[in-house]
Design a protein around this motif. Structure first.
Motif, PDB file in Angstrom:
ATOM      1  N   PHE A 263       0.847  -1.188   0.000  1.00  0.00           N
ATOM      2  CA  PHE A 263       0.000   0.000   0.000  1.00  0.00           C
ATOM      3  C   PHE A 263       0.885   1.240   0.000  1.00  0.00           C
ATOM      4  O   PHE A 263       2.106   1.136   0.224  1.00  0.00           O
ATOM      5  N   PRO A 264       0.325   2.427  -0.275  1.00  0.00           N
ATOM      6  CA  PRO A 264       1.149   3.640  -0.319  1.00  0.00           C
ATOM      7  C   PRO A 264       1.836   3.891   1.025  1.00  0.00           C
ATOM      8  O   PRO A 264       1.237   3.715   2.087  1.00  0.00           O
ATOM      9  N   ILE A 265       3.091   4.300   0.957  1.00  0.00           N
ATOM     10  CA  ILE A 265       3.901   4.522   2.158  1.00  0.00           C
ATOM     11  C   ILE A 265       4.083   6.023   2.389  1.00  0.00           C
ATOM     12  O   ILE A 265       4.509   6.740   1.488  1.00  0.00           O
ATOM     13  N   PRO A 266       3.769   6.517   3.579  1.00  0.00           N
ATOM     14  CA  PRO A 266       3.961   7.945   3.853  1.00  0.00           C
ATOM     15  C   PRO A 266       5.436   8.292   3.977  1.00  0.00           C
ATOM     16  O   PRO A 266       6.243   7.475   4.443  1.00  0.00           O
ATOM     17  N   ASP A 267       5.789   9.499   3.565  1.00  0.00           N
ATOM     18  CA  ASP A 267       7.161   9.985   3.689  1.00  0.00           C
ATOM     19  C   ASP A 267       7.329  10.576   5.082  1.00  0.00           C
ATOM     20  O   ASP A 267       6.841  11.668   5.379  1.00  0.00           O
ATOM     21  N   THR A 268       8.027   9.848   5.954  1.00  0.00           N
ATOM     22  CA  THR A 268       8.160  10.276   7.356  1.00  0.00           C
ATOM     23  C   THR A 268       9.533  10.854   7.675  1.00  0.00           C
ATOM     24  O   THR A 268       9.856  11.070   8.835  1.00  0.00           O
ATOM     25  N   SER A 269      10.327  11.130   6.658  1.00  0.00           N
ATOM     26  CA  SER A 269      11.702  11.578   6.886  1.00  0.00           C
ATOM     27  C   SER A 269      11.774  12.927   7.598  1.00  0.00           C
ATOM     28  O   SER A 269      12.766  13.218   8.274  1.00  0.00           O
ATOM     29  N   GLN A 270      10.729  13.751   7.457  1.00  0.00           N
ATOM     30  CA  GLN A 270      10.752  15.083   8.048  1.00  0.00           C
ATOM     31  C   GLN A 270       9.775  15.227   9.218  1.00  0.00           C
ATOM     32  O   GLN A 270       9.448  16.349   9.623  1.00  0.00           O
ATOM     33  N   LEU A 271       9.335  14.121   9.776  1.00  0.00           N
ATOM     34  CA  LEU A 271       8.415  14.208  10.903  1.00  0.00           C
ATOM     35  C   LEU A 271       9.085  14.786  12.139  1.00  0.00           C
ATOM     36  O   LEU A 271      10.256  14.504  12.406  1.00  0.00           O
ATOM     37  N   PRO A 272       8.363  15.572  12.944  1.00  0.00           N
ATOM     38  CA  PRO A 272       8.864  15.912  14.281  1.00  0.00           C
ATOM     39  C   PRO A 272       8.952  14.649  15.131  1.00  0.00           C
ATOM     40  O   PRO A 272       8.394  13.599  14.769  1.00  0.00           O
ATOM     41  N   VAL A 273       9.625  14.733  16.262  1.00  0.00           N
ATOM     42  CA  VAL A 273       9.758  13.561  17.128  1.00  0.00           C
ATOM     43  C   VAL A 273       8.434  13.251  17.806  1.00  0.00           C
ATOM     44  O   VAL A 273       7.554  14.103  17.927  1.00  0.00           O
ATOM     45  N   PHE A 274       8.320  12.015  18.256  1.00  0.00           N
ATOM     46  CA  PHE A 274       7.099  11.510  18.890  1.00  0.00           C
ATOM     47  C   PHE A 274       7.263  11.686  20.404  1.00  0.00           C
ATOM     48  O   PHE A 274       7.620  10.755  21.120  1.00  0.00           O
ATOM     49  N   SER A 275       6.978  12.855  20.893  1.00  0.00           N
ATOM     50  CA  SER A 275       7.380  13.221  22.253  1.00  0.00           C
ATOM     51  C   SER A 275       6.474  12.615  23.321  1.00  0.00           C
ATOM     52  O   SER A 275       5.257  12.794  23.301  1.00  0.00           O
ATOM     53  N   ASP A 276       7.100  11.901  24.243  1.00  0.00           N
ATOM     54  CA  ASP A 276       6.390  11.305  25.373  1.00  0.00           C
ATOM     55  C   ASP A 276       6.993  11.850  26.661  1.00  0.00           C
ATOM     56  O   ASP A 276       7.295  13.032  26.741  1.00  0.00           O
ATOM     57  N   ASN A 277       7.161  11.024  27.678  1.00  0.00           N
ATOM     58  CA  ASN A 277       7.855  11.484  28.884  1.00  0.00           C
ATOM     59  C   ASN A 277       9.337  11.106  28.857  1.00  0.00           C
ATOM     60  O   ASN A 277      10.141  11.697  29.592  1.00  0.00           O
TER      61      ASN A 277
END
Length: 403
Positions: A263-277
């Motif tokens: 299926f189509p793959i999103p381009d995640t190279s420029q994503l911000p970080v997935f901020s948790d604790n």
């Protein structure tokens, strides 16, 4: 509590970045270039980044019947990727943290499902059957606490309660709500919704010339409350969307390297970080996020950021650094929702600045190529990789389904 959403999907990533920087600066939290450079040139970072940043924990020991079957499981793991505030009681009960317990839950749901019927716990219908008692059973945790009998001395009774019962209620609530929304909209599973969102993102990105990942993320956060990870502080929205970002990148990790992705793959190279604790707490301990200049946070992590302690954490790891991983973690400072949001936003901004400095650094050469999702994976994984990092306190926020 209001969870605002960006007005336009094509500004979603920019809104995450700008709102995070704005709230970090208004809170008086300092990030100095020299502290970033110290991290990037430290023996700890240089000797572990290329090894640790690939440890994503997404591989599950399951025999999937189809790519859609696997996509459904990855989507469920992502929407349930929370519970960090219950890390200590989970370790005490199961010797595992939140992430590993959620993985175990999904494995138990998968193994306990017959598929193609209401007994399929991973379907929209099946998710609605996951009551609190069923979730506790699948997670193999005790949600009862002992209380003395009010009338008979020396006799105790088991009652539902305690932090793990709180977590089970949150998990059950997300599963039931998500299943109801999917069934009402005609989707047999979360994976089928995600598949349609991926296809829609691919179409719209071609027509409107916007990034496919922003269209995909926008579809997720507008449909599912469990992905609406944002807050309002002093009348201004702060966008984080940790789990939605995580899901997009999880799809890229698992299927993006295939010769012919299903299926189509999103381009995640420029994503911000997935901020948790984990990310903000570790960046405080490593001296990148400085809280001493902020009146809101001066008393938090009182011993973090001291020069000698930072130097020791950034030093080259020794053989002793990796022992004693079974030590029960200690509870970190408990924060309000607003303070947790501010620190998470500070981590988003700090990582943007770290990548900017990395790309401007001459040596080693590979620093010029690192990207934000890889930095996220390094911070999250290295926090468990070393015994001295595992002992570092992380801030705690309970009663949230966002991280």
């Amino acid at each position: 509590m209001a969870h605002p959403l960006p007005e336009q999907s094509d500004n979603l990533l920019a809104d995450i970045r700008s709102s995070s920087r704005s709230i970090r600066e208004r809170a008086g939290i300092t990030i100095r270039p020299e502290s970033i450079q110290r991290l990037l040139q430290s023996p700890s970072f240089l000797t572990s980044f290329q090894r640790v940043s690939t440890q994503h924990g997404l591989t599950l020991p399951l025999n999937f019947s189809s790519p859609l079957d696997e996509l459904n499981v990855i989507s469920l793991v992502s929407i349930l990727n929370f519970g960090s505030g219950y890390r200590v009681p989970l370790h005490a009960e199961t010797q595992r943290g939140a992430w590993d317990n959620i993985r175990l839950l999904i494995l138990s749901m998968y193994i306990g499902s017959t598929g193609g019927s209401e007994d399929d716990l991973l379907s929209a219908k099946g998710m609605q059957q996951l009551t609190e008692s069923k979730v506790a059973e699948l997670m193999r945790i005790n949600v009862y606490i002992e209380k003395p009998h009010k009338q008979i001395p020396g006799v105790t009774l088991g009652e539902l309660g305690g932090p793990l019962y709180e977590l089970v209620k949150l998990i059950s609530g997300v599963l039931v709500q998500t299943g109801e929304l999917l069934e009402k909209a005609g989707y047999p599973s979360l994976g089928s919704f995600v598949l349609e969102a991926l296809k829609e993102a691919a179409r719209k990105s071609k027509l409107k010339h916007i990034s496919n990942v922003q269209v995909f993320l926008d579809r997720l956060i507008r449909f599912f409350p469990a992905f609406q990870d944002s807050c309002v502080i002093d009348g201004r929205p702060v966008y984080l969307f940790k789990k939605a970002l995580f899901l997009a990148h999880a799809i890229t990790i698992r299927f993006g390297s295939l010769t012919s992705p299903p299926f189509p793959i999103p381009d995640t190279s420029q994503l911000p970080v997935f901020s948790d604790n984990v990310l903000p707490s570790l960046l405080v301990h490593l001296g990148v996020i400085e809280l001493s200049s902020s009146s809101l946070f001066q008393s938090i992590f009182a011993e973090a950021g001291f020069e000698q302690k930072v130097i020791a954490l950034l030093a080259e790891p020794t053989s002793e650094t990796y022992v004693d991983k079974a030590t029960l973690p200690t509870e970190g400072p408990c924060l309000t929702t607003d303070k947790a949001c501010i620190l998470r936003a500070a981590a988003v901004d700090a990582c943007e600045m770290i990548i900017e400095h990395a790309h401007e650094t001459d040596e080693p050469e590979w620093l010029k190529d690192i990207r934000l999702p890889e930095l996220d994976m390094w911070l999250w994984s290295v926090a468990k990789d070393r015994a001295d990092y595992r002992k570092l306190e992380r801030f705690v926020l309970r009663d949230t389904v966002f991280f």
